[in-house]
Design a protein around this motif. Structure first.
Motif, mmCIF file in Angstrom:
data_model
loop_
_atom_site.group_PDB
_atom_site.id
_atom_site.type_symbol
_atom_site.label_atom_id
_atom_site.label_comp_id
_atom_site.label_asym_id
_atom_site.label_seq_id
_atom_site.Cartn_x
_atom_site.Cartn_y
_atom_site.Cartn_z
ATOM 1 N N GLN A 233 0.814 -1.216 0.000
ATOM 2 C CA GLN A 233 0.000 0.000 0.000
ATOM 3 C C GLN A 233 0.854 1.276 0.000
ATOM 4 O OE1 GLN A 233 -3.373 0.147 2.732
ATOM 5 N NE2 GLN A 233 -3.351 -2.089 2.929
ATOM 6 N N TYR A 234 1.637 1.461 1.021
ATOM 7 C CA TYR A 234 2.417 2.702 1.176
ATOM 8 C C TYR A 234 3.904 2.491 0.875
ATOM 9 C CZ TYR A 234 -1.773 3.194 4.004
ATOM 10 O OH TYR A 234 -3.064 3.189 4.443
ATOM 11 N N LEU A 235 4.295 1.240 0.748
ATOM 12 C CA LEU A 235 5.690 0.889 0.503
ATOM 13 C C LEU A 235 5.750 -0.197 -0.570
ATOM 14 C CD1 LEU A 235 6.747 0.544 4.259
ATOM 15 C CD2 LEU A 235 7.465 2.401 2.744
ATOM 16 N N THR A 236 6.857 -0.249 -1.301
ATOM 17 C CA THR A 236 7.035 -1.281 -2.323
ATOM 18 C C THR A 236 8.394 -1.942 -2.132
ATOM 19 O OG1 THR A 236 5.749 0.064 -3.898
ATOM 20 C CG2 THR A 236 6.997 -1.784 -4.792
ATOM 21 N N TYR A 237 8.386 -3.264 -2.121
ATOM 22 C CA TYR A 237 9.612 -4.051 -1.965
ATOM 23 C C TYR A 237 10.085 -4.439 -3.360
ATOM 24 C CZ TYR A 237 12.640 -7.884 -0.243
ATOM 25 O OH TYR A 237 13.702 -8.716 0.042
ATOM 26 N N ILE A 238 11.332 -4.089 -3.701
ATOM 27 C CA ILE A 238 11.810 -4.264 -5.061
ATOM 28 C C ILE A 238 13.162 -4.981 -5.109
ATOM 29 C CG2 ILE A 238 10.596 -2.257 -6.007
ATOM 30 C CD1 ILE A 238 13.274 -0.726 -5.764
ATOM 31 N N SER A 239 13.446 -5.533 -6.278
ATOM 32 C CA SER A 239 14.764 -6.088 -6.596
ATOM 33 C C SER A 239 15.404 -5.171 -7.623
ATOM 34 C CB SER A 239 14.611 -7.498 -7.171
ATOM 35 O OG SER A 239 15.812 -7.934 -7.763
ATOM 36 N N CYS A 240 16.708 -4.896 -7.466
ATOM 37 C CA CYS A 240 17.434 -4.033 -8.400
ATOM 38 C C CYS A 240 18.681 -4.732 -8.900
ATOM 39 C CB CYS A 240 17.867 -2.727 -7.721
ATOM 40 S SG CYS A 240 16.542 -1.752 -7.037
ATOM 41 N N ASN A 241 18.948 -4.586 -10.175
ATOM 42 C CA ASN A 241 20.216 -5.026 -10.769
ATOM 43 C C ASN A 241 20.874 -3.806 -11.394
ATOM 44 O OD1 ASN A 241 18.329 -7.661 -11.144
ATOM 45 N ND2 ASN A 241 20.450 -8.241 -10.827
ATOM 46 N N ILE A 242 22.090 -3.528 -10.970
ATOM 47 C CA ILE A 242 22.758 -2.338 -11.485
ATOM 48 C C ILE A 242 23.799 -2.716 -12.527
ATOM 49 C CG2 ILE A 242 22.301 -0.959 -9.431
ATOM 50 C CD1 ILE A 242 25.172 -1.469 -8.526
ATOM 51 N N LYS A 243 23.752 -2.018 -13.645
ATOM 52 C CA LYS A 243 24.737 -2.239 -14.698
ATOM 53 C C LYS A 243 25.930 -1.297 -14.542
ATOM 54 C CE LYS A 243 23.179 -5.632 -17.112
ATOM 55 N NZ LYS A 243 23.976 -6.876 -17.190
ATOM 56 N N THR A 244 25.726 -0.230 -13.810
ATOM 57 C CA THR A 244 26.812 0.696 -13.490
ATOM 58 C C THR A 244 26.837 0.855 -11.979
ATOM 59 O OG1 THR A 244 25.282 2.537 -13.819
ATOM 60 C CG2 THR A 244 26.714 1.964 -15.668
ATOM 61 N N GLY A 245 27.962 1.228 -11.428
ATOM 62 C CA GLY A 245 28.079 1.322 -9.971
ATOM 63 C C GLY A 245 28.457 2.715 -9.524
ATOM 64 N N LYS A 246 27.617 3.693 -9.815
ATOM 65 C CA LYS A 246 27.914 5.073 -9.443
ATOM 66 C C LYS A 246 27.555 5.321 -7.974
ATOM 67 C CE LYS A 246 28.999 5.432 -13.691
ATOM 68 N NZ LYS A 246 30.393 5.150 -14.045
ATOM 69 N N THR A 247 28.165 6.331 -7.399
ATOM 70 C CA THR A 247 27.908 6.668 -5.999
ATOM 71 C C THR A 247 26.418 6.919 -5.762
ATOM 72 O OG1 THR A 247 30.101 7.683 -5.839
ATOM 73 C CG2 THR A 247 28.499 8.280 -4.139
ATOM 74 N N HIS A 248 25.852 6.245 -4.760
ATOM 75 C CA HIS A 248 24.439 6.413 -4.372
ATOM 76 C C HIS A 248 23.481 6.113 -5.527
ATOM 77 C CE1 HIS A 248 25.416 9.442 -0.860
ATOM 78 N NE2 HIS A 248 26.130 8.328 -0.808
ATOM 79 N N GLN A 249 23.883 5.250 -6.465
ATOM 80 C CA GLN A 249 23.085 5.088 -7.687
ATOM 81 C C GLN A 249 21.630 4.718 -7.445
ATOM 82 O OE1 GLN A 249 24.831 3.118 -11.117
ATOM 83 N NE2 GLN A 249 22.968 1.957 -11.466
ATOM 84 N N ILE A 250 21.378 3.632 -6.707
ATOM 85 C CA ILE A 250 19.991 3.202 -6.475
ATOM 86 C C ILE A 250 19.233 4.260 -5.686
ATOM 87 C CG2 ILE A 250 18.554 1.475 -5.304
ATOM 88 C CD1 ILE A 250 20.724 -0.602 -5.994
ATOM 89 N N ARG A 251 19.884 4.827 -4.693
ATOM 90 C CA ARG A 251 19.242 5.840 -3.854
ATOM 91 C C ARG A 251 18.857 7.069 -4.683
ATOM 92 N NH1 ARG A 251 23.657 6.513 0.720
ATOM 93 N NH2 ARG A 251 22.041 7.759 1.762
ATOM 94 N N THR A 252 19.760 7.479 -5.563
ATOM 95 C CA THR A 252 19.501 8.650 -6.418
ATOM 96 C C THR A 252 18.416 8.360 -7.440
ATOM 97 O OG1 THR A 252 21.836 9.252 -6.193
ATOM 98 C CG2 THR A 252 20.592 10.359 -7.920
ATOM 99 N N HIS A 253 18.449 7.178 -8.029
ATOM 100 C CA HIS A 253 17.486 6.833 -9.069
ATOM 101 C C HIS A 253 16.053 6.814 -8.545
ATOM 102 C CE1 HIS A 253 20.264 4.875 -12.329
ATOM 103 N NE2 HIS A 253 20.337 6.195 -12.293
ATOM 104 N N PHE A 254 15.852 6.234 -7.369
ATOM 105 C CA PHE A 254 14.474 6.153 -6.874
ATOM 106 C C PHE A 254 13.999 7.481 -6.288
ATOM 107 C CE2 PHE A 254 15.352 1.719 -7.541
ATOM 108 C CZ PHE A 254 14.152 1.307 -8.108
ATOM 109 N N LYS A 255 14.901 8.295 -5.815
ATOM 110 C CA LYS A 255 14.538 9.660 -5.445
ATOM 111 C C LYS A 255 14.074 10.411 -6.693
ATOM 112 C CE LYS A 255 14.449 13.657 -3.236
ATOM 113 N NZ LYS A 255 13.401 13.983 -2.250
ATOM 114 N N TYR A 256 14.780 10.206 -7.784
ATOM 115 C CA TYR A 256 14.452 10.837 -9.064
ATOM 116 C C TYR A 256 13.056 10.426 -9.545
ATOM 117 C CZ TYR A 256 14.831 11.604 -14.152
ATOM 118 O OH TYR A 256 14.616 11.978 -15.453
#
Length: 336
Positions: A233-256
């Motif tokens: 409902q208010y939260l979503t549990y996800i799996s992520c695969n990163i092709k690049t390893g930039k600083t804070h990548q997943i954190r930045t992407h989902f904020k975006y």
């Protein structure tokens, strides 16, 4: 970090990138070291990673990160680190690599404000007590990193050959890394790809941001694949695969995307998301969850790569207890 930028002249002849850099920077650096930097993705041309035999063309924009070249200073810095007895969760070790399950809250390597208690301090102690007293590879062959409050798997090389082997796999993006994250909100798509040029946020140097396409030169290209595992409902549990390893990548992407990671204080995830839409009862539940999991909900759950001895390796790390507890409560409360 010493970052050098060079723009090739309009009349630049096509020459190999290692020769071009050698001819255009003042640092005492060999062409072999330049090739290693290229393989490890530390040299970009027009914001893209290139191969070591790339030929420079007129007006090419070249960026070089010099910080990771092994130097006498690097070895002295490693030698100056005082080994500390730290309880490391080593899930695999052989003569070439070591795989560690890093807990949340542990810094990977020494830096400003973190002069002791890091993973590298513990690794040095481990090596000194396991017949590797002459080990001098700077930062213990660190080929990738995890943020302080991100838990999960980290692989380190134990010799120069292993470091080169792993660095090449990161360069060619053949290493498979899966992360699990809990994000705020009910993300629209079941799966997707997030891309963008990530760079340091000019308004807050502690965080990263995605730059517009016309500002691409301020960031580095990044790719994250994701899929939804569970919706609460208010939260979503996800799996992520990163092709690049930039600083804070997943954190930045989902904020975006407008879905910051749960309890990510730097990217706004430590505040209850869209609070006005929740009942008082659910707000209290979510406040409790924030106390149970007092850091960003991000875990490096698995990693797969080709071992330096040419065999395929796969390692898995279970979800930490605090993260798991929040998931269980979400299932009990929001999936009824």
């Amino acid at each position: 970090m010493n970052k050098i930028k060079i723009i090739a002249k309009k009349n630049q002849k096509e020459i190999r990138i290692d020769k071009f850099i050698k001819d255009n920077i003042r640092q005492n650096i060999s062409r072999n070291q330049i090739q290693k930097l290229t393989i490890s993705g530390k040299i970009l041309v027009n914001q893209h990673i290139v191969k070591k035999n790339y030929k420079i063309k007129p007006l090419d924009f070249v960026e070089i990160e010099i910080s990771n070249i092994p130097t006498i200073r690097d070895h002295l810095e490693y030698n100056n680190i005082i080994a500390e007895k730290i309880n490391l969760d080593i899930i695999h070790e052989d003569e070439d690599i070591i795989v560690v399950n890093k807990p949340a809250g542990m810094v990977v390597h020494p830096g400003f404000g973190n002069y002791q208690g890091t993973l590298i301090h513990g690794i040095k102690y481990h090596f000194q007590n396991s017949n590797m007293k002459n080990f001098h590879l700077y930062r213990s062959g660190l080929v990738h990193r995890l943020d302080k409050d991100t838990s999960g798997l980290l692989v380190l090389a134990k010799n120069e050959y292993s470091k080169q082997c792993l660095s090449q796999q990161f360069y060619y993006r053949t290493i498979q890394r899966e992360y699990r994250a809990l994000i705020w909100g009910n993300i629209l798509k079941e799966k997707g790809i997030i891309t963008g040029f990530i760079g340091r946020d000019p308004k807050n140097r502690k965080r990263m941001t995605i730059f517009r396409n016309d500002e691409y030169h301020k960031g580095k290209y990044s790719i994250t694949y994701y899929k939804v595992l569970e919706r609460f409902q208010y939260l979503t549990y996800i799996s992520c695969n990163i092709k690049t390893g930039k600083t804070h990548q997943i954190r930045t992407h989902f904020k975006y995307l407008g879905h910051p990671l749960f309890n990510d204080s730097i990217y706004g995830g430590n505040q209850i998301f869209m609070r006005k839409k929740y009942s008082n009862k659910n707000i209290e539940f979510l406040k409790t969850f924030l106390k149970i999991l007092p850091r960003q909900a991000l875990h490096a759950i698995s990693i797969s790569f080709i071992h330096p001895k040419n065999k395929k390796c796969y390692f898995h790390s279970p979800i930490p207890e605090d993260f798991q507890m929040v998931l269980q409560k979400c299932r009990k409360i929001f999936l009824q």
